[in-house]
Design an enzyme around this catalytic site. Structure first.
Site, PDB file in Angstrom:
ATOM      1  N   HIS A   1       0.838  -1.211   0.000  1.00 49.32           N
ATOM      2  CA  HIS A   1       0.000   0.000   0.000  1.00 49.32           C
ATOM      3  C   HIS A   1       0.874   1.264   0.000  1.00 49.32           C
ATOM      4  O   HIS A   1       0.589   2.228  -0.703  1.00 49.32           O
ATOM      5  CB  HIS A   1      -0.883   0.044   1.256  1.00 49.32           C
TER       6      HIS A   1
ATOM      7  N   LYS B   1     -16.383  -7.346   5.446  1.00 48.60           N
ATOM      8  CA  LYS B   1     -15.107  -8.094   5.471  1.00 48.60           C
ATOM      9  C   LYS B   1     -14.720  -8.520   6.880  1.00 48.60           C
ATOM     10  O   LYS B   1     -13.706  -9.194   7.055  1.00 48.60           O
ATOM     11  CB  LYS B   1     -13.986  -7.223   4.880  1.00 48.60           C
TER      12      LYS B   1
ATOM     13  N   ARG C   1      -2.297  -6.361  -8.351  1.00 45.16           N
ATOM     14  CA  ARG C   1      -1.232  -7.336  -8.126  1.00 45.16           C
ATOM     15  C   ARG C   1      -1.285  -8.368  -9.239  1.00 45.16           C
ATOM     16  O   ARG C   1      -0.632  -8.240 -10.247  1.00 45.16           O
ATOM     17  CB  ARG C   1      -1.396  -8.005  -6.749  1.00 45.16           C
TER      18      ARG C   1
ATOM     19  N   SER D   1      -2.831  -7.856   2.819  1.00 40.61           N
ATOM     20  CA  SER D   1      -3.024  -7.749   4.267  1.00 40.61           C
ATOM     21  C   SER D   1      -3.448  -9.093   4.845  1.00 40.61           C
ATOM     22  O   SER D   1      -2.981  -9.498   5.916  1.00 40.61           O
ATOM     23  CB  SER D   1      -4.093  -6.701   4.587  1.00 40.61           C
TER      24      SER D   1
HETATM   25  P1  ADP Z   1      -9.877  -3.501  -0.483  1.00 36.28           P
HETATM   26  O1  ADP Z   1     -10.700  -4.108   0.606  1.00 36.28           O
HETATM   27  O2  ADP Z   1     -10.508  -2.259  -1.078  1.00 36.28           O
HETATM   28  O3  ADP Z   1      -9.399  -4.447  -1.552  1.00 36.28           O
HETATM   29  P2  ADP Z   1      -7.131  -3.427   0.450  1.00 36.28           P
HETATM   30  O4  ADP Z   1      -6.640  -2.704   1.657  1.00 36.28           O
HETATM   31  O5  ADP Z   1      -6.995  -4.905   0.436  1.00 36.28           O
HETATM   32  O6  ADP Z   1      -8.613  -2.940   0.291  1.00 36.28           O
HETATM   33  O7  ADP Z   1      -6.405  -2.850  -0.838  1.00 36.28           O
HETATM   34  C1  ADP Z   1      -6.560  -1.516  -1.252  1.00 36.28           C
HETATM   35  C2  ADP Z   1      -6.040  -1.383  -2.667  1.00 36.28           C
HETATM   36  O8  ADP Z   1      -4.641  -1.608  -2.672  1.00 36.28           O
HETATM   37  C3  ADP Z   1      -6.627  -2.388  -3.654  1.00 36.28           C
HETATM   38  O9  ADP Z   1      -6.759  -1.752  -4.928  1.00 36.28           O
HETATM   39  C4  ADP Z   1      -5.596  -3.476  -3.700  1.00 36.28           C
HETATM   40  O10 ADP Z   1      -5.632  -4.170  -4.943  1.00 36.28           O
HETATM   41  C5  ADP Z   1      -4.320  -2.649  -3.574  1.00 36.28           C
HETATM   42  N1  ADP Z   1      -3.192  -3.399  -3.026  1.00 36.28           N
HETATM   43  C6  ADP Z   1      -3.108  -4.033  -1.840  1.00 36.28           C
HETATM   44  N2  ADP Z   1      -1.904  -4.625  -1.674  1.00 36.28           N
HETATM   45  C7  ADP Z   1      -1.192  -4.327  -2.809  1.00 36.28           C
HETATM   46  C8  ADP Z   1       0.123  -4.666  -3.285  1.00 36.28           C
HETATM   47  N3  ADP Z   1       0.928  -5.445  -2.572  1.00 36.28           N
HETATM   48  N4  ADP Z   1       0.479  -4.201  -4.492  1.00 36.28           N
HETATM   49  C9  ADP Z   1      -0.361  -3.458  -5.242  1.00 36.28           C
HETATM   50  N5  ADP Z   1      -1.607  -3.112  -4.864  1.00 36.28           N
HETATM   51  C10 ADP Z   1      -2.021  -3.537  -3.669  1.00 36.28           C
END
Ligand code: ADP
Length: 162
Positions: free
Chosen positions: A18, A42, A91, A129
């Site tokens: 992030h 979630k 990703r 995460s």
């Molecule tokens: P959500 O519940 O909206 O998916 P996340 O916190 O899991 O929230 O992720 C927020 C955004 O960051 C999403 O677009 C996710 O694809 C992106 N993201 C999370 N981890 C990574 C990573 N390691 N590399 C690139 N993008 C990421």
């Protein structure tokens, strides 16, 4: 590009993936507002206040990043922030289908708002995460993927639940 973009997510907890996406977004925008989604469906491990505090701590020294909680429609949050761009991270191909659906739905609701996809550095391409939480729960080493203070908060919370 100038102006403000929002970067929404659950951030349960914020990872170096992030952080990497935020830093890339700042090459294109003056200001990035990180939107911490309530995401009750979630059933997040950290509550919204904990997730908000962790993001504030990580980005404390950056005047170009602010952190705000939100619980309604993403496009309403974007409008509240005066942002006409939504940043999302990609990703693997597995992210793609859902993200394109989400972007399409947001465009139909708010045609003036664009979604931009960014990819993180290769070393974070597989970091999520949920995976980080799971590995930490099993006492695996996730220090490479988390800010040291986030690692501390995660291990402390996991310990308290044992
Ligand atoms: P959500 O519940 O909206 O998916 P996340 O916190 O899991 O929230 O992720 C927020 C955004 O960051 C999403 O677009 C996710 O694809 C992106 N993201 C999370 N981890 C990574 C990573 N390691 N590399 C690139 N993008 C990421």
């Amino acid at each position: 590009m100038k102006g403000t973009a929002i970067y929404p997510g659950t951030f349960d907890p914020v990872t170096r993936g992030h952080i990497d996406i935020c830093q890339r977004a700042l090459k294109m925008f003056d200001h990035v507002v990180i939107g911490v989604a309530d995401s009750p469906a979630k059933e997040p491990f950290f509550d919204i206040n904990e997730r908000f505090d962790m993001l504030e701590m990580v980005f404390d020294d950056n005047d170009h990043i602010s952190v705000k909680p939100f619980s309604g429609l993403l496009i309403d949050f974007a409008r509240d922030c005066d942002a006409d761009v939504i940043i999302r991270g990609l990703r693997a191909i597995s992210d793609f289908e859902y993200e394109v659906q989400l972007a399409g739905m947001n465009r139909s609701l708010a045609p003036e708002i664009e979604t931009i996809f960014l990819t993180a550095a290769q070393r974070y391409a597989f970091v999520s995460s949920s995976l980080v939480r799971e590995i930490a729960r099993l006492d695996g080493d996730v220090s490479e993927f988390l800010h040291p203070e986030i690692l501390h908060r995660l291990t402390t919370k996991l310990q308290s639940l044992k």
